[in-house]
Design a protein around this motif. Structure first.
Motif, PDB file in Angstrom:
ATOM      1  N   THR A  65       0.865  -1.215  -0.122  1.00  0.00           N
ATOM      2  CA  THR A  65      -0.102   0.175   0.231  1.00  0.00           C
ATOM      3  C   THR A  65       0.877   1.126   0.104  1.00  0.00           C
ATOM      4  O   THR A  65       2.039   1.127   0.502  1.00  0.00           O
ATOM      5  CB  THR A  65      -0.904   0.092   1.149  1.00  0.00           C
ATOM      6  N   SER A 118       1.079   4.677   2.178  1.00  0.00           N
ATOM      7  CA  SER A 118       0.515   4.983   3.487  1.00  0.00           C
ATOM      8  C   SER A 118      -0.224   6.039   3.322  1.00  0.00           C
ATOM      9  O   SER A 118      -0.022   6.920   2.487  1.00  0.00           O
ATOM     10  CB  SER A 118       1.890   5.111   4.363  1.00  0.00           C
ATOM     11  N   THR A 178       5.909   3.461  -3.637  1.00  0.00           N
ATOM     12  CA  THR A 178       5.566   4.070  -4.740  1.00  0.00           C
ATOM     13  C   THR A 178       6.724   5.436  -4.711  1.00  0.00           C
ATOM     14  O   THR A 178       6.856   5.909  -5.738  1.00  0.00           O
ATOM     15  CB  THR A 178       4.319   5.045  -4.168  1.00  0.00           C
ATOM     16  N   GLY A 179       7.489   5.632  -3.673  1.00  0.00           N
ATOM     17  CA  GLY A 179       8.425   6.656  -3.915  1.00  0.00           C
ATOM     18  C   GLY A 179       8.080   7.767  -3.233  1.00  0.00           C
ATOM     19  O   GLY A 179       9.102   8.825  -3.526  1.00  0.00           O
ATOM     20  N   HIS A 215      11.789  -4.189  -2.279  1.00  0.00           N
ATOM     21  CA  HIS A 215      12.092  -5.306  -2.684  1.00  0.00           C
ATOM     22  C   HIS A 215      11.257  -5.997  -3.947  1.00  0.00           C
ATOM     23  O   HIS A 215      11.471  -7.229  -4.336  1.00  0.00           O
ATOM     24  CB  HIS A 215      12.325  -6.593  -1.525  1.00  0.00           C
ATOM     25  N   HIS A 244      13.673   5.425   7.676  1.00  0.00           N
ATOM     26  CA  HIS A 244      12.371   5.285   7.828  1.00  0.00           C
ATOM     27  C   HIS A 244      12.113   3.906   7.150  1.00  0.00           C
ATOM     28  O   HIS A 244      12.740   3.672   6.254  1.00  0.00           O
ATOM     29  CB  HIS A 244      11.767   6.353   6.993  1.00  0.00           C
TER      30      HIS A 244
HETATM   31  N1  SAH Z   1       6.227   3.662   2.173  1.00  0.00           N
HETATM   32  C1  SAH Z   1       5.839   3.566   1.096  1.00  0.00           C
HETATM   33  C2  SAH Z   1       5.305   1.922   1.028  1.00  0.00           C
HETATM   34  C3  SAH Z   1       4.562   1.407   2.237  1.00  0.00           C
HETATM   35  S1  SAH Z   1       3.944  -0.135   1.966  1.00  0.00           S
HETATM   36  C4  SAH Z   1       4.708   4.235   0.483  1.00  0.00           C
HETATM   37  O1  SAH Z   1       3.960   5.047   1.152  1.00  0.00           O
HETATM   38  O2  SAH Z   1       4.646   4.209  -0.908  1.00  0.00           O
HETATM   39  C5  SAH Z   1       5.468  -1.309   2.634  1.00  0.00           C
HETATM   40  C6  SAH Z   1       6.549  -1.483   1.380  1.00  0.00           C
HETATM   41  O3  SAH Z   1       7.585  -2.125   1.879  1.00  0.00           O
HETATM   42  C7  SAH Z   1       5.671  -2.229   0.372  1.00  0.00           C
HETATM   43  O4  SAH Z   1       6.026  -1.737  -0.992  1.00  0.00           O
HETATM   44  C8  SAH Z   1       6.475  -3.771   0.263  1.00  0.00           C
HETATM   45  O5  SAH Z   1       6.966  -4.315  -0.869  1.00  0.00           O
HETATM   46  C9  SAH Z   1       8.030  -3.055   0.996  1.00  0.00           C
HETATM   47  N2  SAH Z   1       8.718  -4.374   1.581  1.00  0.00           N
HETATM   48  C10 SAH Z   1       8.146  -5.022   2.663  1.00  0.00           C
HETATM   49  N3  SAH Z   1       9.374  -5.868   3.098  1.00  0.00           N
HETATM   50  C11 SAH Z   1      10.292  -5.483   2.634  1.00  0.00           C
HETATM   51  C12 SAH Z   1      11.798  -5.603   2.505  1.00  0.00           C
HETATM   52  N4  SAH Z   1      12.371  -6.700   3.120  1.00  0.00           N
HETATM   53  N5  SAH Z   1      12.618  -5.082   2.003  1.00  0.00           N
HETATM   54  C13 SAH Z   1      12.089  -4.148   1.050  1.00  0.00           C
HETATM   55  N6  SAH Z   1      11.019  -3.634   0.821  1.00  0.00           N
HETATM   56  C14 SAH Z   1      10.203  -4.460   1.613  1.00  0.00           C
END
Ligand code: SAH
Length: 292
Positions: free
Chosen positions: A125, A127, A156-157, A178, A225
């Motif tokens: 998702t 956030s 999403t970056g 990942h 973060h």
């Molecule tokens: N902060 C971001 C995404 C939040 S969702 C935003 O708001 O757009 C959490 C993200 O963590 C997801 O995209 C998921 O794929 C990633 N994630 C989960 N475990 C991970 C890991 N071990 N290493 C890198 N990314 C991971």
């Protein structure tokens, strides 16, 4: 993009009871003297009038102003609400969230400015805006120009782009995610945003990797973060924190708390709990793709 409908994927902070929230909401509306965010028709009419009175060139130019203006107004409106609720307290955080248009980071057709997390595919998702704002507030002093920031689970970056604008061209904002497809989309998102020049000059970078290992290349970091909930605080992340640096990470499984981890100048670590939260898990790619 295939999404599993059985996955409940959040990332938001628990709010006070509904009645209190409703009271706060209406007092914010009164203070702002503007219509609620959920009146898109009204917002469009207002913007269209402005566009007509302040541009006067070709029809195309007017259309361009109309859409751009409307989008920026709504993003600003979202930030104004977050300020009204006290989630955003600093001008810097407000400025950065106003500059990075959230609509560029959510899937097409999603209500970009609603205060709620949204599915982005792959059981992940974006956030909720109040959670992004909370984390930016908590990390503000560790995101000064020239500082190094790491965003684990960059999705999403969006937040990596905010970090990049805060640390500026002399700093480094690194996102680690990942799911390669999400990294590809996040790069496209950033390219459309106000942070695009920073991606081009290399002070913002988005990488595919297991964020539990951090990203040693630009360590130590002033700010880390984590956008997904970890069963415990990963040691590599604490190791990659600079003395004086701060890590913000949701910790837990079903019950999760947003932890603020400060590394002291002598290398010792202080941990406190900010609030209860609900995030998707920080896990392996395989576990995430099969629905945890
Ligand atoms: N902060 C971001 C995404 C939040 S969702 C935003 O708001 O757009 C959490 C993200 O963590 C997801 O995209 C998921 O794929 C990633 N994630 C989960 N475990 C991970 C890991 N071990 N290493 C890198 N990314 C991971």
């Amino acid at each position: 993009m295939k999404m599993s409908s059985s996955v409940v994927a959040y990332s938001f902070r628990y709010f006070p009871p509904l009645k209190q929230r409703a009271l706060a909401y209406f007092s914010v509306q009164r203070r702002l003297r503007r219509r609620p965010l959920r009146s898109p028709c009204t917002a469009l009419v207002t913007t269209s009038l402005n566009a007509t009175s302040f541009t006067g060139n070709s029809l195309f130019r007017r259309m361009e102003r109309f859409w751009a203006g409307s989008s920026i107004d709504k993003n600003k409106g979202m930030v104004a609400h977050l300020k009204g609720y006290g989630v955003i307290q600093s001008n810097k955080v407000a400025e950065v969230m106003e500059t990075v248009d959230r609509a560029l980071f959510v899937p097409d057709g999603s209500p970009a400015y609603e205060d709620s997390p949204m599915q982005i595919g792959f059981n992940a998702t974006i956030s909720a805006p109040h959670m992004h704002a909370t984390c930016l507030q908590l990390l503000e002093k560790n995101l000064l120009p020239g500082m190094h920031a790491l965003d684990v689970g960059s999705g999403t970056g969006y937040l990596t782009a905010c970090f990049a604008l805060m640390v500026g061209p002399q700093g480094h904002a690194i996102g680690v995610e990942h799911i390669p497809e999400l990294v590809a989309v996040s790069i496209k998102n950033v390219e459309k945003s106000a942070a695009a020049p920073l991606l081009k000059d290399g002070s913002l970078a988005l990488h595919v990797g297991d964020g539990r290992e951090g990203w040693p290349e630009f360590a130590p970091y002033d700010a880390i973060h984590v956008g997904a909930a970890s069963p415990e605080i990963p040691k590599p992340l604490v190791d990659q924190l600079k003395p004086g640096g701060r890590l913000v990470i949701p910790v837990g499984n079903i019950f999760q708390e947003l932890k603020v981890v400060d590394k002291n100048e002598d290398g010792s670590v202080t941990v406190r709990t900010e609030t209860s939260v609900r995030y998707v898990p920080l896990t392996s790619r395989e576990a995430q793709l099969r629905g945890y």
